[in-house]
Scaffold this motif. Structure first.
Motif, PDB file in Angstrom:
ATOM      1  N   UNK A  57       0.799  -1.228   0.000  1.00  0.00           N
ATOM      2  CA  UNK A  57       0.000   0.000   0.000  1.00  0.00           C
ATOM      3  C   UNK A  57       0.833   1.281   0.000  1.00  0.00           C
ATOM      4  N   UNK A  58       2.132   1.170   0.221  1.00  0.00           N
ATOM      5  CA  UNK A  58       2.971   2.357   0.221  1.00  0.00           C
ATOM      6  C   UNK A  58       3.259   2.892   1.615  1.00  0.00           C
ATOM      7  N   UNK A  59       4.204   3.858   1.728  1.00  0.00           N
ATOM      8  CA  UNK A  59       4.654   4.342   3.040  1.00  0.00           C
ATOM      9  C   UNK A  59       3.599   5.132   3.810  1.00  0.00           C
ATOM     10  N   UNK A  60       2.707   5.852   3.123  1.00  0.00           N
ATOM     11  CA  UNK A  60       1.704   6.648   3.832  1.00  0.00           C
ATOM     12  C   UNK A  60       0.751   5.741   4.607  1.00  0.00           C
ATOM     13  N   UNK A  61       0.244   4.739   3.926  1.00  0.00           N
ATOM     14  CA  UNK A  61      -0.702   3.817   4.562  1.00  0.00           C
ATOM     15  C   UNK A  61      -0.016   3.017   5.668  1.00  0.00           C
ATOM     16  N   UNK A  62       1.218   2.565   5.411  1.00  0.00           N
ATOM     17  CA  UNK A  62       1.936   1.772   6.415  1.00  0.00           C
ATOM     18  C   UNK A  62       2.190   2.587   7.684  1.00  0.00           C
ATOM     19  N   UNK A  75      -3.852  12.392  10.040  1.00  0.00           N
ATOM     20  CA  UNK A  75      -4.654  13.208   9.142  1.00  0.00           C
ATOM     21  C   UNK A  75      -3.984  13.238   7.773  1.00  0.00           C
ATOM     22  N   UNK A  76      -4.664  12.670   6.795  1.00  0.00           N
ATOM     23  CA  UNK A  76      -4.195  12.742   5.419  1.00  0.00           C
ATOM     24  C   UNK A  76      -4.566  14.114   4.848  1.00  0.00           C
ATOM     25  N   UNK A  90      -9.459   0.638  14.031  1.00  0.00           N
ATOM     26  CA  UNK A  90      -9.983   1.808  13.336  1.00  0.00           C
ATOM     27  C   UNK A  90     -10.577   1.386  12.006  1.00  0.00           C
ATOM     28  N   UNK A  91     -11.229   2.328  11.363  1.00  0.00           N
ATOM     29  CA  UNK A  91     -11.759   2.087  10.027  1.00  0.00           C
ATOM     30  C   UNK A  91     -10.608   1.842   9.053  1.00  0.00           C
ATOM     31  N   UNK A  95      -6.863   2.721   3.725  1.00  0.00           N
ATOM     32  CA  UNK A  95      -6.200   1.859   2.747  1.00  0.00           C
ATOM     33  C   UNK A  95      -6.387   2.380   1.324  1.00  0.00           C
ATOM     34  N   UNK A  96      -7.374   3.251   1.147  1.00  0.00           N
ATOM     35  CA  UNK A  96      -7.626   3.829  -0.175  1.00  0.00           C
ATOM     36  C   UNK A  96      -6.815   5.098  -0.418  1.00  0.00           C
TER      37      UNK A  96
END
Length: 233
Positions: A57-62, A75-76, A90-91, A95-96
């Motif tokens: 999923x990449x570094x942001x999601x991880x 917070x994205x 959590x929700x 992941x999206x």
């Protein structure tokens, strides 16, 4: 009759317990060592990197998954704050957000340590980071925050028990900081003087913390009449 015998029975049981502890003293030490190692292993487990999630999923999601698992919030960019419940659940909506940078992290009261900081340092667009009251964040952790120097604008270290003046001196790399909270740091020996030095080190940053005179030794001419030494008659 039974009431008269009870104290003797209690004494006998107490003596047996003391003899048992004396005979198994080294076993008790081994148990303490086992529990300590188990605690260390648990801390290592809580601060591991989720390589599989990062690869998929990449570094942001991880990184978001790590913070939420710790009980924090993320917070994205362009999104609302996402928080976990008390159990770290959590929700899975985040992941999206594989291509959406994380702009803020609230890791207050989390068990993040030097190792776990890897998950935060991967967020190169991070603007706000709160590490309030994190018991394992220390001076060594602060020495790594230079990796966020290009983006970080707000940082809170309030209430971290292991942060001292030495760690705060490492923040000179963070010249883009606009707000820094260094209040309630018990390992800082002179909060007032430290705040003055940090303000000089980061001239464009609002530094929150102690009153300027806290911890400073005032001369007799600066003391209030109530605290000044009395004049002998």
């Amino acid at each position: 009759m039974s009431s008269a015998v009870a104290p003797e029975g209690n004494q006998r049981k107490g003596g047996m317990l003391l003899r048992f502890l004396a005979d198994h003293f080294y076993d008790v030490e081994a148990l303490r060592e086992y529990l300590f190692q188990k605690q260390v292993s648990k801390m290592h487990q809580k601060n591991r990197s989720f390589t599989y999630i990062k690869e998929r999923y990449g570094p942001y999601v991880a990184s978001a998954y790590f913070i939420l698992k710790q009980g924090g919030a993320v917070k994205f960019q362009g999104k609302e704050w996402m928080r976990s419940n008390g159990r770290g659940h959590s929700s899975l909506e985040f992941l999206n957000f594989q291509a959406v940078p994380v702009e803020a992290v609230d890791a207050s009261d989390c068990a993040i340590n030097y190792q776990g900081l890897d998950n935060v340092l991967a967020l190169k667009e991070l603007q706000s980071l709160s590490l309030q009251r994190c018991p394992h964040v220390d001076d060594w952790c602060l020495s790594r925050l230079y990796q966020l120097a290009d983006s970080l604008q707000e940082l809170s270290l309030a209430g971290c028990p292991q942060i001292s003046e030495r760690g705060l001196s490492c923040l000179h790399h963070l010249q883009n900081l606009r707000r820094l909270d260094i209040s309630d740091l018990p390992a800082v020996s002179n909060p007032g003087l430290t705040q003055i030095l940090v303000e000089e080190m980061l001239p464009n940053c609002e530094v929150l913390g102690a009153e300027w005179a806290q911890g400073l030794k005032l001369g007799p001419e600066q003391q209030s009449p109530d605290t000044a030494s009395p004049i002998p008659a």
